[in-house]
Design an enzyme around this catalytic site. Structure first.
Site, mmCIF file in Angstrom:
data_model
loop_
_atom_site.group_PDB
_atom_site.id
_atom_site.type_symbol
_atom_site.label_atom_id
_atom_site.label_comp_id
_atom_site.label_asym_id
_atom_site.label_seq_id
_atom_site.Cartn_x
_atom_site.Cartn_y
_atom_site.Cartn_z
ATOM 1 N N VAL A 1 0.862 -1.196 0.000
ATOM 2 C CA VAL A 1 0.000 0.000 0.000
ATOM 3 C C VAL A 1 0.888 1.232 0.000
ATOM 4 O O VAL A 1 1.725 1.377 0.898
ATOM 5 C CB VAL A 1 -0.894 0.058 1.268
ATOM 6 C CG1 VAL A 1 -1.769 1.316 1.254
ATOM 7 C CG2 VAL A 1 -1.752 -1.184 1.402
ATOM 8 N N HIS A 2 0.762 2.083 -0.983
ATOM 9 C CA HIS A 2 1.523 3.332 -0.921
ATOM 10 C C HIS A 2 0.941 4.493 -1.726
ATOM 11 O O HIS A 2 1.467 5.596 -1.671
ATOM 12 C CB HIS A 2 2.975 3.098 -1.373
ATOM 13 C CG HIS A 2 3.105 2.901 -2.860
ATOM 14 N ND1 HIS A 2 3.298 3.933 -3.726
ATOM 15 C CD2 HIS A 2 3.041 1.798 -3.621
ATOM 16 C CE1 HIS A 2 3.380 3.464 -4.965
ATOM 17 N NE2 HIS A 2 3.215 2.172 -4.925
ATOM 18 N N ARG A 3 -0.153 4.257 -2.472
ATOM 19 C CA ARG A 3 -0.688 5.345 -3.307
ATOM 20 C C ARG A 3 -1.171 6.483 -2.427
ATOM 21 O O ARG A 3 -1.826 6.259 -1.408
ATOM 22 C CB ARG A 3 -1.898 4.867 -4.126
ATOM 23 C CG ARG A 3 -1.576 4.032 -5.313
ATOM 24 C CD ARG A 3 -1.636 4.796 -6.634
ATOM 25 N NE ARG A 3 -0.311 5.195 -7.057
ATOM 26 C CZ ARG A 3 0.628 4.358 -7.487
ATOM 27 N NH1 ARG A 3 0.411 3.080 -7.562
ATOM 28 N NH2 ARG A 3 1.799 4.826 -7.841
#
Ligand code: UDP
Length: 356
Positions: free
Chosen positions: A205-207
């Site tokens: 998860v990084h957006r």
């Protein structure tokens, strides 16, 4: 073109650059790499140069830790100076980051042809900084290397067929990387020895649209916690996500680890039960390693994965994430369809660059 400047700055670009650099050496093209510094931690940057044997950058700009405007502006200024000194015949940019846009803009203003690898992709979500970077970079590129038919169609729909530019479908350079490095990864990866579980779901998860929106972040954490009650979830934490999660006060039941190098990532992809991600690259890598994928976004640029049923878009809705998990764990897919080429994408791009 025989003298190229390549602009990289973020993790996915190191993976892509590795494939092109190898072909440049084979083709006798003189490549100099500029690292903008967008990602700078050892485990977000150095490890990729070492493991993937990417030539060391000729220039390090060290630009990070500032907002989009300042970052892109400083990169533009730094790259322009380098281009004025080096006078390359072409500038190569990858994907959709601020480094991509800054590199393309600096080159185009100096009338140096821009080569965009991963051209033509669209999410049709203008809230994403990446979508803005993609559209603008494509518009000022001279040689557009598209990974998929969908990318070709997007460019045609935007009228690119009437522009004096060259558009080719070369396939996906990340497929090249996955095929080439999987052999090395099987000898070198160690991550599984350090995991407390054998059977696991791999998550990333990084957006920004997820990390910086408390409702989205909460939904994703709830969704991952729910999956973790069924099969342990392992999540290598992107530094941005780590910082935000620490401040969020959310309860995290799943297993988090530091970001891993590419060999370890391949090993995690090969050995997981399923992938849950908001990454562009990891969606495809799930397919390369024959895993079903849940994508924590409302849209994807990799539409062919959804069309073929390998990928489901859940956004950050925890119920949908959980429901998709149960459905996809029971789903058998035939991954033999060729969506991204057969590992020749970098070679094809380089042969177009040589002709240009
Ligand atoms: N990746 C990695 N280690 C990690 C997480 C990702 O090596 O801990 C790799 C991943 O396999 C892919 C690339 O980094 O090749 C994707 O980068 P990311 O998800 O950061 O960017 P995106 O593809 O979303 O632009």
């Amino acid at each position: 073109m025989k003298r190229i400047i390549t602009i990289v700055g973020a993790r996915p670009q190191f993976v892509k650059a590795a494939t092109l650099s190898r072909e440049f050496i084979r083709a006798g093209i003189d490549e100099k790499i500029v690292h903008t510094g967008q990602h700078f931690d050892a485990n977000m940057s150095d490890v990729f140069f070492t493991e993937m044997e990417i030539p060391q950058p000729a220039y390090q700009l060290d630009i990070n830790g500032v907002g989009h405007g300042a970052m892109t502006g400083r990169m533009l200024e730094g790259i322009e100076k380098i281009l004025l000194t080096e006078k390359p015949e072409g500038v190569l940019v990858f994907g959709d980051t601020n480094s991509t846009l800054a590199g393309a803009l600096a080159a185009a203003k100096l009338h140096i042809p821009v080569i965009h690898v991963e051209a033509g992709l669209r999410s049709f979500n203008m809230q994403m900084p990446e979508e803005i970077n993609r559209i603008l970079t494509d518009r000022i590129s001279s040689l557009l290397c598209c990974p998929t038919d969908a990318a070709l169609k997007n460019l045609a729909a935007e009228g690119f067929d009437n522009l004096p530019v060259q558009i080719v479908k070369n396939g996906d350079v990340m497929q090249d990387a996955a095929l080439y490095y999987a052999r090395k990864a099987s000898e070198k990866a160690t991550v599984l020895n350090h995991l407390p579980v054998k059977r696991f779901v791999l998550a990333t998860v990084h957006r920004q649209e997820n990390t910086d929106d408390p409702v989205h972040l909460k939904g994703i954490v709830e969704g991952l916690n729910a999956i973790h009650r069924e099969v342990p979830v392992v999540l290598p934490l992107h530094p941005r996500t780590r910082n935000i999660l620490q401040q969020s006060g959310l309860t995290i039941d799943f297993i988090t680890i530091d970001p891993v190098g590419y060999f370890d990532m391949i090993s995690l992809l090969q050995n997981c039960q399923l992938v849950v991600t908001d990454s562009g690259g990891v969606q495809k890598e799930a397919f390369f390693f024959q895993k079903q994928c849940i994508t924590l976004r409302e849209q994807t640029e990799w539409v062919e994965l959804v069309e073929h049923g390998f990928n489901r878009l859940t956004g950050s809705n925890p119920n949908l994430i959980q429901e998709s998990f149960f459905q996809m764990m029971n789903q058998q897919s035939d991954f033999s369809v060729n969506l991204y080429g057969n590992g020749e994408a970098a070679r094809k791009a380089v042969s177009e660059i040589l002709k240009y």
